[in-house]
Design a protein around this motif. Sequence first.
Motif, mmCIF file in Angstrom:
data_model
loop_
_atom_site.group_PDB
_atom_site.id
_atom_site.type_symbol
_atom_site.label_atom_id
_atom_site.label_comp_id
_atom_site.label_asym_id
_atom_site.label_seq_id
_atom_site.Cartn_x
_atom_site.Cartn_y
_atom_site.Cartn_z
ATOM 1 N N ASP A 39 -1.753 -4.767 3.371
ATOM 2 C CA ASP A 39 -0.848 -4.117 2.416
ATOM 3 C C ASP A 39 -0.732 -5.035 1.207
ATOM 4 O OD1 ASP A 39 -0.347 -1.945 4.052
ATOM 5 O OD2 ASP A 39 1.279 -2.986 5.086
ATOM 6 N N LEU A 40 -1.466 -4.697 0.150
ATOM 7 C CA LEU A 40 -1.466 -5.529 -1.042
ATOM 8 C C LEU A 40 -0.172 -5.345 -1.822
ATOM 9 C CD1 LEU A 40 -5.113 -4.944 -2.298
ATOM 10 C CD2 LEU A 40 -4.216 -6.960 -1.164
ATOM 11 N N GLU A 44 2.097 -4.631 -4.963
ATOM 12 C CA GLU A 44 1.853 -3.747 -6.096
ATOM 13 C C GLU A 44 2.393 -4.390 -7.363
ATOM 14 O OE1 GLU A 44 3.622 -0.012 -5.120
ATOM 15 O OE2 GLU A 44 2.104 0.436 -3.621
ATOM 16 N N ARG A 86 -7.257 -11.553 -1.132
ATOM 17 C CA ARG A 86 -6.478 -10.355 -0.802
ATOM 18 C C ARG A 86 -5.407 -10.788 0.187
ATOM 19 N NH1 ARG A 86 -9.299 -6.320 2.172
ATOM 20 N NH2 ARG A 86 -7.771 -4.855 1.434
ATOM 21 N N GLU A 102 1.142 -8.215 1.531
ATOM 22 C CA GLU A 102 2.414 -8.382 0.834
ATOM 23 C C GLU A 102 3.474 -8.999 1.745
ATOM 24 O OE1 GLU A 102 5.024 -5.182 -1.131
ATOM 25 O OE2 GLU A 102 3.954 -4.097 0.419
ATOM 26 N N THR A 140 -4.628 -7.150 -6.322
ATOM 27 C CA THR A 140 -3.388 -6.397 -6.141
ATOM 28 C C THR A 140 -3.702 -4.918 -6.258
ATOM 29 O OG1 THR A 140 -2.864 -6.464 -8.489
ATOM 30 C CG2 THR A 140 -1.973 -8.243 -7.145
ATOM 31 N N GLU A 141 -2.710 -4.101 -5.986
ATOM 32 C CA GLU A 141 -2.831 -2.662 -6.171
ATOM 33 C C GLU A 141 -1.879 -2.236 -7.265
ATOM 34 O OE1 GLU A 141 -2.066 -0.720 -2.462
ATOM 35 O OE2 GLU A 141 -4.091 -1.084 -1.750
ATOM 36 N N THR A 142 -2.235 -1.171 -7.973
ATOM 37 C CA THR A 142 -1.333 -0.664 -9.002
ATOM 38 C C THR A 142 -0.149 0.014 -8.323
ATOM 39 O OG1 THR A 142 -2.618 1.371 -9.125
ATOM 40 C CG2 THR A 142 -3.153 -0.344 -10.703
ATOM 41 N N SER A 187 2.601 2.571 -7.112
ATOM 42 C CA SER A 187 2.623 4.022 -6.961
ATOM 43 C C SER A 187 4.083 4.475 -7.024
ATOM 44 C CB SER A 187 1.983 4.439 -5.643
ATOM 45 O OG SER A 187 2.683 3.848 -4.561
#
Length: 148
Positions: A48-49, A51, A112, A115, A141-143, A145
């Motif tokens: 779970d990256l 955000e 990576r 979180e 990371t992830e953008t 949501s």
Amino acid sequence: MKGMGMMPQQRRKPMSEINVVPYIDVMLVLLVIFMVTAPMLTQGVKVDLPETASHPIQPDKDVESIVVSVDSNGAYYLDVGDKSSDPMGLPELRQQVSKILSQRSSSEILVRGDEHVEYGTVVRLMAELQNAGAASIGLITETPSDKK
């Protein structure tokens, strides 16, 4: 006197066939691209990256990336190209990365981190990667949501 000293013009019949060779070339190139990218889409460790809003980095086409993942339990995984490793400890990871960098010093290293993993775990990983010879380390990371 018609056409004195000139060669009579030959009327060419229009060709009604389609040349499909360029289409076959394009199709084969697309086939190769999909064959290369398909295995990369299904591999990896469930992480779970965090955000965050950030700009994506532009990957260098000539350099293969080394991705080091840290899962929520603090286990380390090494992904080089299409090869993914089993969970390993920090000393073993440092040794593996050092071997890879000795052969390909221009490889970029990306981390990576889950979180939910402790901040100190990621910092220790980055310190070990620098000791292994990594010049620069990027974080994945992830953008964000809209979950609200």
